[in-house]
Design a protein around this motif. Sequence first.
Motif, PDB file in Angstrom:
ATOM      1  N   PRO A  31       0.809  -1.248  -0.081  1.00  9.36           N
ATOM      2  CA  PRO A  31       0.058  -0.080  -0.037  1.00  9.36           C
ATOM      3  C   PRO A  31       0.739   1.325   0.023  1.00  9.36           C
ATOM      4  O   PRO A  31       0.233   2.438  -0.232  1.00  9.36           O
ATOM      5  N   GLY A  32       2.002   1.222   0.338  1.00 10.82           N
ATOM      6  CA  GLY A  32       2.861   2.421   0.211  1.00 10.82           C
ATOM      7  C   GLY A  32       2.944   2.862   1.597  1.00 10.82           C
ATOM      8  O   GLY A  32       3.437   4.122   1.746  1.00 10.82           O
ATOM      9  N   TYR A  33       2.306   2.438   2.776  1.00 11.29           N
ATOM     10  CA  TYR A  33       2.588   3.039   4.085  1.00 11.29           C
ATOM     11  C   TYR A  33       2.592   1.677   5.039  1.00 11.29           C
ATOM     12  O   TYR A  33       2.361   0.681   4.405  1.00 11.29           O
ATOM     13  N   ILE A  34       3.134   1.790   6.077  1.00 13.97           N
ATOM     14  CA  ILE A  34       3.683   0.904   7.044  1.00 13.97           C
ATOM     15  C   ILE A  34       2.445   0.063   7.685  1.00 13.97           C
ATOM     16  O   ILE A  34       2.462  -1.146   7.731  1.00 13.97           O
ATOM     17  N   LYS A  35       1.438   0.813   8.410  1.00 12.51           N
ATOM     18  CA  LYS A  35       0.538   0.255   8.895  1.00 12.51           C
ATOM     19  C   LYS A  35      -0.529  -0.656   8.264  1.00 12.51           C
ATOM     20  O   LYS A  35      -0.771  -0.250   7.030  1.00 12.51           O
ATOM     21  N   SER A  36      -0.907  -1.879   8.566  1.00 12.33           N
ATOM     22  CA  SER A  36      -1.592  -2.593   7.817  1.00 12.33           C
ATOM     23  C   SER A  36      -3.177  -2.190   7.733  1.00 12.33           C
ATOM     24  O   SER A  36      -3.768  -2.595   6.732  1.00 12.33           O
ATOM     25  N   THR A  37      -3.792  -2.014   8.987  1.00 14.34           N
ATOM     26  CA  THR A  37      -4.935  -1.602   8.997  1.00 14.34           C
ATOM     27  C   THR A  37      -5.053   0.036   9.418  1.00 14.34           C
ATOM     28  O   THR A  37      -4.287   0.496  10.078  1.00 14.34           O
ATOM     29  N   ILE A  38      -6.245   0.717   8.760  1.00 20.61           N
ATOM     30  CA  ILE A  38      -6.281   2.301   9.192  1.00 20.61           C
ATOM     31  C   ILE A  38      -7.492   2.702   9.798  1.00 20.61           C
ATOM     32  O   ILE A  38      -7.564   3.101  10.791  1.00 20.61           O
ATOM     33  N   LEU A  39      -8.623   2.211   9.233  1.00 28.58           N
ATOM     34  CA  LEU A  39      -9.906   2.758   9.399  1.00 28.58           C
ATOM     35  C   LEU A  39     -10.717   1.256  10.047  1.00 28.58           C
ATOM     36  O   LEU A  39     -11.230   0.681   9.437  1.00 28.58           O
ATOM     37  N   ASN A  40     -10.887   1.314  11.515  1.00 24.29           N
ATOM     38  CA  ASN A  40     -11.168   0.316  12.101  1.00 24.29           C
ATOM     39  C   ASN A  40     -12.172   0.475  13.193  1.00 24.29           C
ATOM     40  O   ASN A  40     -12.234   1.435  13.652  1.00 24.29           O
ATOM     41  N   ARG A  41     -13.328  -0.520  13.179  1.00 20.58           N
ATOM     42  CA  ARG A  41     -14.253  -0.319  14.128  1.00 20.58           C
ATOM     43  C   ARG A  41     -14.525  -1.969  14.692  1.00 20.58           C
ATOM     44  O   ARG A  41     -14.420  -2.617  14.139  1.00 20.58           O
ATOM     45  N   LEU A  42     -14.183  -1.909  16.027  1.00 23.15           N
ATOM     46  CA  LEU A  42     -14.234  -2.983  16.882  1.00 23.15           C
ATOM     47  C   LEU A  42     -15.401  -3.022  17.725  1.00 23.15           C
ATOM     48  O   LEU A  42     -15.728  -2.274  18.542  1.00 23.15           O
ATOM     49  N   ASP A  43     -16.222  -4.139  17.560  1.00 23.40           N
ATOM     50  CA  ASP A  43     -17.363  -4.313  18.216  1.00 23.40           C
ATOM     51  C   ASP A  43     -17.224  -5.039  19.642  1.00 23.40           C
ATOM     52  O   ASP A  43     -16.733  -6.117  19.723  1.00 23.40           O
ATOM     53  N   ILE A  44     -17.816  -4.492  20.589  1.00 19.33           N
ATOM     54  CA  ILE A  44     -17.585  -4.773  22.185  1.00 19.33           C
ATOM     55  C   ILE A  44     -19.025  -5.136  22.786  1.00 19.33           C
ATOM     56  O   ILE A  44     -20.157  -4.473  22.216  1.00 19.33           O
ATOM     57  N   LEU A  45     -18.949  -6.223  23.732  1.00 23.64           N
ATOM     58  CA  LEU A  45     -20.002  -6.082  24.698  1.00 23.64           C
ATOM     59  C   LEU A  45     -19.572  -5.793  25.863  1.00 23.64           C
ATOM     60  O   LEU A  45     -18.567  -6.159  26.280  1.00 23.64           O
ATOM     61  N   PHE A  46     -20.083  -4.896  26.910  1.00 24.14           N
ATOM     62  CA  PHE A  46     -19.589  -4.218  27.995  1.00 24.14           C
ATOM     63  C   PHE A  46     -20.723  -3.711  28.777  1.00 24.14           C
ATOM     64  O   PHE A  46     -21.731  -3.104  28.508  1.00 24.14           O
ATOM     65  N   ASP A  47     -20.675  -4.540  30.115  1.00 27.24           N
ATOM     66  CA  ASP A  47     -21.580  -4.110  31.040  1.00 27.24           C
ATOM     67  C   ASP A  47     -21.259  -3.436  32.040  1.00 27.24           C
ATOM     68  O   ASP A  47     -21.972  -3.456  33.097  1.00 27.24           O
ATOM     69  N   GLY A  48     -20.295  -2.713  31.964  1.00 25.23           N
ATOM     70  CA  GLY A  48     -19.577  -1.838  32.998  1.00 25.23           C
ATOM     71  C   GLY A  48     -18.419  -2.569  33.864  1.00 25.23           C
ATOM     72  O   GLY A  48     -17.859  -1.869  34.549  1.00 25.23           O
ATOM     73  N   LYS A  49     -18.473  -4.020  33.824  1.00 28.24           N
ATOM     74  CA  LYS A  49     -17.328  -4.816  34.441  1.00 28.24           C
ATOM     75  C   LYS A  49     -16.655  -5.686  33.392  1.00 28.24           C
ATOM     76  O   LYS A  49     -15.625  -5.882  33.038  1.00 28.24           O
ATOM     77  N   ASN A  50     -17.554  -6.376  32.788  1.00 24.75           N
ATOM     78  CA  ASN A  50     -16.869  -7.383  31.684  1.00 24.75           C
ATOM     79  C   ASN A  50     -16.865  -6.737  30.396  1.00 24.75           C
ATOM     80  O   ASN A  50     -18.007  -6.302  29.842  1.00 24.75           O
ATOM     81  N   LEU A  51     -15.692  -6.721  29.654  1.00 23.63           N
ATOM     82  CA  LEU A  51     -15.584  -6.337  28.308  1.00 23.63           C
ATOM     83  C   LEU A  51     -15.162  -7.632  27.297  1.00 23.63           C
ATOM     84  O   LEU A  51     -13.852  -7.913  27.671  1.00 23.63           O
ATOM     85  N   LYS A  52     -15.818  -7.462  26.429  1.00 27.33           N
ATOM     86  CA  LYS A  52     -15.534  -8.816  25.456  1.00 27.33           C
ATOM     87  C   LYS A  52     -15.547  -7.999  23.813  1.00 27.33           C
ATOM     88  O   LYS A  52     -16.604  -7.445  23.604  1.00 27.33           O
TER      89      LYS A  52
END
Length: 455
Positions: free
Chosen positions: A107-128
């Motif tokens: 791609p001509g630049y170093i980082k493999s991923t640039i625009l990412n969104r990570l989906d999580i479940l978080f109840d205030g204590k447990n984060l997955k």
Amino acid sequence: MKKAFELESKFKELIEWMQKNPDEVIKERHRATEKLIKKRCVYGDSTFQTTLVPLFLKKESMELIEKTSEVFDSMIDKIIGLYFSDENIRDYFPYHEVPQELVHADPGYIKSTILNRLDILFDGKNLKYIEFNTDNPGGKGWVDMYEEIFAEQSFYRDIIADFGVREEKKITGGLFDAAMKCFNEFADEGEKPRCGFVSFREITMKQDDEIVRDFFIENGVEANIIDPRDLEFKNGRLYSNGIKFNLLIRALKAQFYLRFPREMKDFKKAILNKGACLVNSFRSILGSEKSLLSFLSNHFNHHYFTEDEVKFIKAHIPWTRKLDETVTLSKEGEEMSLKTYIVKHKDELTLKPSWGAGGYNVLVGKSTDKAEWADCLESNLGSSDWTVQEYIEIPETEIPVIKNNKIVLEKKFFNLSPYVFGGKYVGMLGRVSEKDVINVSAGGGVIPVFPLKHE
């Protein structure tokens, strides 16, 4: 603690007022909907549904989400980097959605991923972390607009100002900064960017990208939405209608660019020959494979990671396996037959296509008929295109909703999706739904998320 207690009291007062004054709430909702339409926050012919109240997260919760999101973003890059150098990892990801030559293109630049969104479940204590979207995450322009319009509404204006932390256009700004960093790595010294958001003209739902495009223009970068079939590759550079474009933002998922191979041969040549800086590059889509979560959660692969990274994996990645791993270790660490385990532990698992998006074809064991579950398993056992994942209890929140011209309280499932652009956390999408598979395009709603001010 004082802020959180005061906020709870204010919320209670607000909801009681809403229940006594439903006509005012409905009028305000109509005004907000008109603003959303004017700001192009629409999907198809209608606006997304927004909740009547925002979500506030405590400082320690925000810090946990920001830290873990950036750590997993770097792990995704690490695995993609190893994909090109380690045959064992390459075998683990039998990628076939996009030709290997595009995935391997520099791609001509170093980082493999640039625009990412990570989906999580978080109840205030447990984060997955249950899914990664490193292909073409949606909502990049909309979320800032939702928060802006929400914060202007008379019901919440004071509450958000008194208790929440707001940063104007933080997501679009983060996208701009990440894209410019890639371009500066890619381009010759002194070269100015001309940005094209690459989509097909037949696709009418471009409003999200239009919002981001306008931000680029406001910040001094000429930008257009362009069709890849109109591109010409000549003298090592890429042109559309005689105008050179040296920065491209992918506005569609990767597989769409495999259509019209004859018309898109110049676009493909440019990517293979570094004729323009493409964000996200095609190699970034490897991070969207749900089999990547299988790779992370399998302790046989933990030697690729540092001790701290392994701690993050054990704490925040649910047990996941590809359906071609027919003999593997169970969640409890015992060797077993994957088929037998999936049948026996149906209510504790979910089945997902490895390349699915939008919640489509996801089966939650506890809410799926036995026959449908067995049929899906029989049809896909042995396939690397499907995964099974430990079921994580989906958090619920009680929020006011409009029903029959009244304001009533209802429980909704919710999840969060932190955006990480260029390796930095930049903001978060919140979603609610009556269903346990949460997706906005499938009838869910948006809940604006604000960090709680810290005293």
